[in-house]
Every structure is written in C-alpha cells, then in structure tokens.
Design an enzyme around this catalytic site. Sequence first.
Site, mmCIF file in Angstrom:
data_model
loop_
_atom_site.group_PDB
_atom_site.id
_atom_site.type_symbol
_atom_site.label_atom_id
_atom_site.label_comp_id
_atom_site.label_asym_id
_atom_site.label_seq_id
_atom_site.Cartn_x
_atom_site.Cartn_y
_atom_site.Cartn_z
ATOM 1 N N GLU A 37 22.084 30.275 -55.330
ATOM 2 C CA GLU A 37 22.075 30.225 -53.728
ATOM 3 C C GLU A 37 23.001 29.527 -53.137
ATOM 4 O O GLU A 37 23.132 29.019 -52.343
ATOM 5 C CB GLU A 37 20.619 29.197 -53.385
ATOM 6 C CG GLU A 37 20.717 27.954 -53.938
ATOM 7 C CD GLU A 37 19.618 26.874 -53.969
ATOM 8 O OE1 GLU A 37 19.267 26.782 -52.655
ATOM 9 O OE2 GLU A 37 18.802 26.701 -54.891
ATOM 10 N N CYS B 39 16.330 27.930 -55.536
ATOM 11 C CA CYS B 39 16.439 27.419 -57.034
ATOM 12 C C CYS B 39 15.576 28.140 -57.985
ATOM 13 O O CYS B 39 15.614 28.200 -59.159
ATOM 14 C CB CYS B 39 15.950 25.928 -57.178
ATOM 15 S SG CYS B 39 16.762 24.732 -56.171
ATOM 16 N N HIS C 125 11.839 22.369 -62.837
ATOM 17 C CA HIS C 125 13.137 22.141 -62.093
ATOM 18 C C HIS C 125 13.229 21.028 -61.538
ATOM 19 O O HIS C 125 12.334 20.112 -61.375
ATOM 20 C CB HIS C 125 12.895 23.181 -60.734
ATOM 21 C CG HIS C 125 13.925 22.972 -59.788
ATOM 22 N ND1 HIS C 125 15.286 23.180 -60.040
ATOM 23 C CD2 HIS C 125 13.745 22.395 -58.263
ATOM 24 C CE1 HIS C 125 16.020 22.810 -58.974
ATOM 25 N NE2 HIS C 125 15.082 22.418 -57.957
HETATM 26 N N1 CAA Z 1 15.214 0.508 -57.279
HETATM 27 C C1 CAA Z 1 14.355 0.997 -57.932
HETATM 28 N N2 CAA Z 1 13.763 2.341 -57.165
HETATM 29 C C2 CAA Z 1 14.023 2.292 -56.020
HETATM 30 C C3 CAA Z 1 14.909 1.527 -55.146
HETATM 31 C C4 CAA Z 1 15.486 0.230 -56.038
HETATM 32 N N3 CAA Z 1 16.400 -0.598 -55.437
HETATM 33 N N4 CAA Z 1 15.089 1.804 -54.047
HETATM 34 C C5 CAA Z 1 14.109 3.050 -53.706
HETATM 35 N N5 CAA Z 1 13.610 3.195 -54.950
HETATM 36 C C6 CAA Z 1 12.771 4.659 -55.293
HETATM 37 C C7 CAA Z 1 11.812 4.813 -54.205
HETATM 38 O O1 CAA Z 1 10.615 4.140 -54.165
HETATM 39 C C8 CAA Z 1 11.684 6.345 -54.297
HETATM 40 O O2 CAA Z 1 10.812 6.319 -55.300
HETATM 41 P P1 CAA Z 1 9.384 7.018 -55.236
HETATM 42 O O3 CAA Z 1 9.544 8.542 -54.431
HETATM 43 O O4 CAA Z 1 8.644 7.290 -56.555
HETATM 44 O O5 CAA Z 1 8.529 6.286 -54.343
HETATM 45 C C9 CAA Z 1 12.860 6.652 -54.854
HETATM 46 O O6 CAA Z 1 13.700 5.639 -55.012
HETATM 47 C C10 CAA Z 1 13.672 7.438 -53.810
HETATM 48 O O7 CAA Z 1 13.621 6.386 -52.566
HETATM 49 P P2 CAA Z 1 13.529 7.155 -51.133
HETATM 50 O O8 CAA Z 1 12.375 7.962 -50.940
HETATM 51 O O9 CAA Z 1 13.771 5.870 -50.004
HETATM 52 O O10 CAA Z 1 15.007 7.804 -51.002
HETATM 53 P P3 CAA Z 1 15.524 8.812 -49.976
HETATM 54 O O11 CAA Z 1 14.727 8.594 -48.503
HETATM 55 O O12 CAA Z 1 17.014 8.417 -49.562
HETATM 56 O O13 CAA Z 1 15.532 10.098 -50.258
HETATM 57 C C11 CAA Z 1 15.073 12.306 -51.546
HETATM 58 C C12 CAA Z 1 15.014 10.711 -51.417
HETATM 59 C C13 CAA Z 1 14.055 12.685 -50.379
HETATM 60 C C14 CAA Z 1 14.718 12.775 -52.861
HETATM 61 C C15 CAA Z 1 16.307 12.798 -51.084
HETATM 62 O O14 CAA Z 1 17.502 12.270 -52.090
HETATM 63 C C16 CAA Z 1 16.652 14.070 -50.613
HETATM 64 O O15 CAA Z 1 16.199 14.762 -49.541
HETATM 65 N N6 CAA Z 1 16.867 15.085 -51.566
HETATM 66 C C17 CAA Z 1 17.136 16.401 -51.421
HETATM 67 C C18 CAA Z 1 15.679 17.185 -51.481
HETATM 68 C C19 CAA Z 1 15.192 17.252 -52.919
HETATM 69 O O16 CAA Z 1 15.735 17.065 -53.825
HETATM 70 N N7 CAA Z 1 13.712 17.530 -52.725
HETATM 71 C C20 CAA Z 1 13.150 17.804 -54.028
HETATM 72 C C21 CAA Z 1 12.059 18.914 -54.025
HETATM 73 S S1 CAA Z 1 12.765 20.219 -53.093
HETATM 74 C C22 CAA Z 1 13.420 21.218 -54.610
HETATM 75 O O17 CAA Z 1 13.193 20.786 -55.821
HETATM 76 C C23 CAA Z 1 14.218 22.338 -54.335
HETATM 77 C C24 CAA Z 1 15.706 21.757 -54.419
HETATM 78 O O18 CAA Z 1 16.222 21.749 -55.497
HETATM 79 C C25 CAA Z 1 16.589 21.019 -53.312
#
Ligand code: CAA
Length: 391
Positions: free
Chosen positions: A83, A115, A237
Amino acid sequence: MPAELAIGIHDLSVATTQYVLTHATLAAHNGSDVAKYQRGIGQRSMSVPAADEDIVTMAAAAAAPIVARHGAERIRTVVFATESSVDQAKAAGIHVHSLLGLPSATRVVELKQACYSGTAALQFAIGLVHRDRTEQVLVIASDVSKYDLGSPGEATQGAAAVAMLISADPALVRIEDPSGMFTADIMDFWRPNYRNTALVDGRESISAYLQAVEGTWKDYTERGGHKLDELSAFCYHQPFTKMAYKAHRHLLNYCGYEVDEARINGAIANTTAYNEVIGNSYTASVYLALAALLDTAGDLSGKAIGFLSYGSGSVAEFFAGTVVPGYRAHLRADAHREAIDRREDIDYARYREIHTHAFPVDGGDYPVPRETTGPYRLAGLSGHKRIYEPR
Ligand code: CAA
C-alpha cells in the site's frame, strides 16, 4: 485435506531497512512518557528506510535468498502486495523480477487493499498452485508505513518486506480451508493519491479492526473452521503489538471465554518479537508475526495456527495453517535476527530529515547518495524513472 495434497508456505524470508529510530529517542523529542510506547502500544523501535531504500529494495532483499535456495525454474508468478506503491501504473514486482534475474516467462502483478493484500496474494497463489501443482508463486509483501510528524500515528511507523514461496507439499506451513471473510466500507485509515503520509482515525481504526475480528471469526466458524481451543497460536496483523493482545482478548470475549491474561499471552507472546522492533510494515506485518513465531517458539510441528489479516477500509480474513513437521530445518532465524540487528540507530534530527525528504517532480536527474548496506539500492530518479541496481 490430506497432507500429500497440501499447498502452503514453502519458504519465508524477511528484510528490513538500514536505519532504526527507537521509541526512547522519539519520546525524548516529543516529551511523551516512553512507557506509553513500550507498554501502552508495545513498540520499542521502528525501521526507517535510507534514501536509497524503498519497497522494491526491501522486497528484492527478502526474495533473493528464496531464489538462491530453490531456483527460479518453477516460479511462474510474482505477486507483490503493498500500500506504499512507487508507481500508479507499473507493478513494483517488475523491478524485483529484473533485480533477481527471473525468467521472462513470468506473470507479475501488484495487489492493493491496505494491510490485507498480502493475504489476498497468498490466497491467489494457492489458487494458482491448485491449477498446476508443479508451479510455485513468489508472494512479496513490502511496505513503508509513514504518518505525519507529530501525529498520534507517528509512533506506529515502520518498514519491512516478507517474501514467501507458495508451493505444493510446503516445508513450513500448510494453509487450510476455510477462510472467514469480512468487508465493511469504513474510513478508518486511508491515503489519497496526492499524499505520501496516511490519514487515520486512530480510535475508529481500533474498533473497526475489532469488528472485523468478530466478522471473520463468525464466517470462519459457520464454514466449519477450527474451534478456538484447537489453535495453538494466533498471528494477528500488528499495527502495534498491543493490538494483537486487544484483538485476542476481544475474540475470547466474543466466544464467551473468561478473559485470562495467561491464555492471551500463550497465544500471542511468541508472535511479536519482530513487529515490536520493526514497527508497522502494513502488508508484511501478519507474516512477520508468523516469522517470529516459527523462529522463536518451541517445536510447533503438527500444530494449527490462526491468522487474522486486517486491512483498513476495510477487508479482513481469518484462516488457519498447520505447521509441517521438520519445518525447523528450513527456517532463516539467524538471517532475520541479523537483518534486525544490523540496523544503525539514528537520532531524531536524521529521522526528521529522512521523513521530510521528497524527490523533485520535474523529471530531472537525481542520483541518490549511497547509504544502504543491503544487497539492492535505488540509484536515483531520471526522466521520472526509478533506477535500481545491485549494491
Ligand atoms: N504508560 C503505559 N501506558 C500508557 C501510558 C503510560 N505512560 N500512556 C498511555 N498509555 C496507554 C494508553 O492507556 C493506551 O492503551 P489502551 O489503548 O490499552 O487504553 C495506549 O497507551 C495508547 O495511548 P493513547 O490511546 O492515548 O495513544 P494515542 O492517542 O497517542 O494513539 C493510536 C494511539 C490510536 C494507536 C495511534 O498510535 C494511531 O493512530 N496509530 C495509527 C492507527 C493504527 O495503528 N490503528 C490500529 C488499527 S487499524 C490497522 O490495524 C491498520 C493499520 O495497519 C493502520
């Protein structure tokens, strides 16, 4: 299916990039608690391509050892799943075909559906081998995951290629029927043609993924697939490795099981070693999970493994495979570890420079500096054409 009629993964080889950015470096730059990355999303570092690396150079590096071991005589088709394509028309696999010196009597095509398309490539390859059991198909999944600097997705970037030789009487994993399928029209992650970074609704993407886990599992069981307890491990994945844990917890819940963390660990822990240090490699990710499982777990001979392939947008598939007795003699665990360990650490400034680099679009001559120590490189752009060469 009787073992002698089986079709599946005969060989599997992984390649990644020249550089690596650790999440400790990223956290130090953006002020995040590194535990958010290491424990919260389960990522320690991400592969970053050098200026002279891309999906083609990684793909050729992954596939070359397979061709060296088995020869090219039986490979009649190359399916390249990606992709992060380098051209809107020409299949990236044709560059790989040329770099590897494959015979002209070969069919080469590129597949896209986020993916998921590595799994589409695997299933199409199985169909081709069913038609003629003497043929082999080279499936290559290769991607560079790129989000905007400073965006939540930035910590989930990465890059890798997995090449797989699909054949009758495979040495590693027999892929089984049935598959469970699921498609839903969702804008959870996408990349319009005019952008080189992906757009994502992070929370929406996680729930879309979990919805797809349910949908594929429902279809899989209705078609007579394994019971959950019959599967020894699950290759999900892994956009970030914690996603595999979330997905498996969700599946256990959906199937009415008590959520037992030891049971989840037993199913997932051996599949994350490569993804947690490489990052999201999109199409390659689920097969990196398989590589890690085969390379690092105890003897899996005769065991059934579940696969969940998810591509945003979204299309997903759940299927199973049985590990072939004797598979350990055919693994490439040392080469995979070497590909990961040889990456050079870069600091944030260098990463940022690489991230913001873009080729001019005027069709001029733009040689690329020599950086990669991998076997193939992008030598430059000339007249709007990408020029590749062995290093
Ligand atoms: N210590 C330990 N854990 C902590 C922490 C700390 N100090 N601070 C935060 N966390 C945890 C949070 O609790 C959270 O865990 P849970 O989801 O289990 O509650 C985790 O760390 C992430 O924290 P946030 O949700 O606050 O993080 P974020 O808002 O910055 O973003 C994300 C997380 C949404 C995954 C972001 O990285 C993102 O948008 N990623 C791209 C999209 C993605 O990968 N999506 C996955 C499904 S789609 C897919 O699979 C297709 C693909 O390849 C893209």
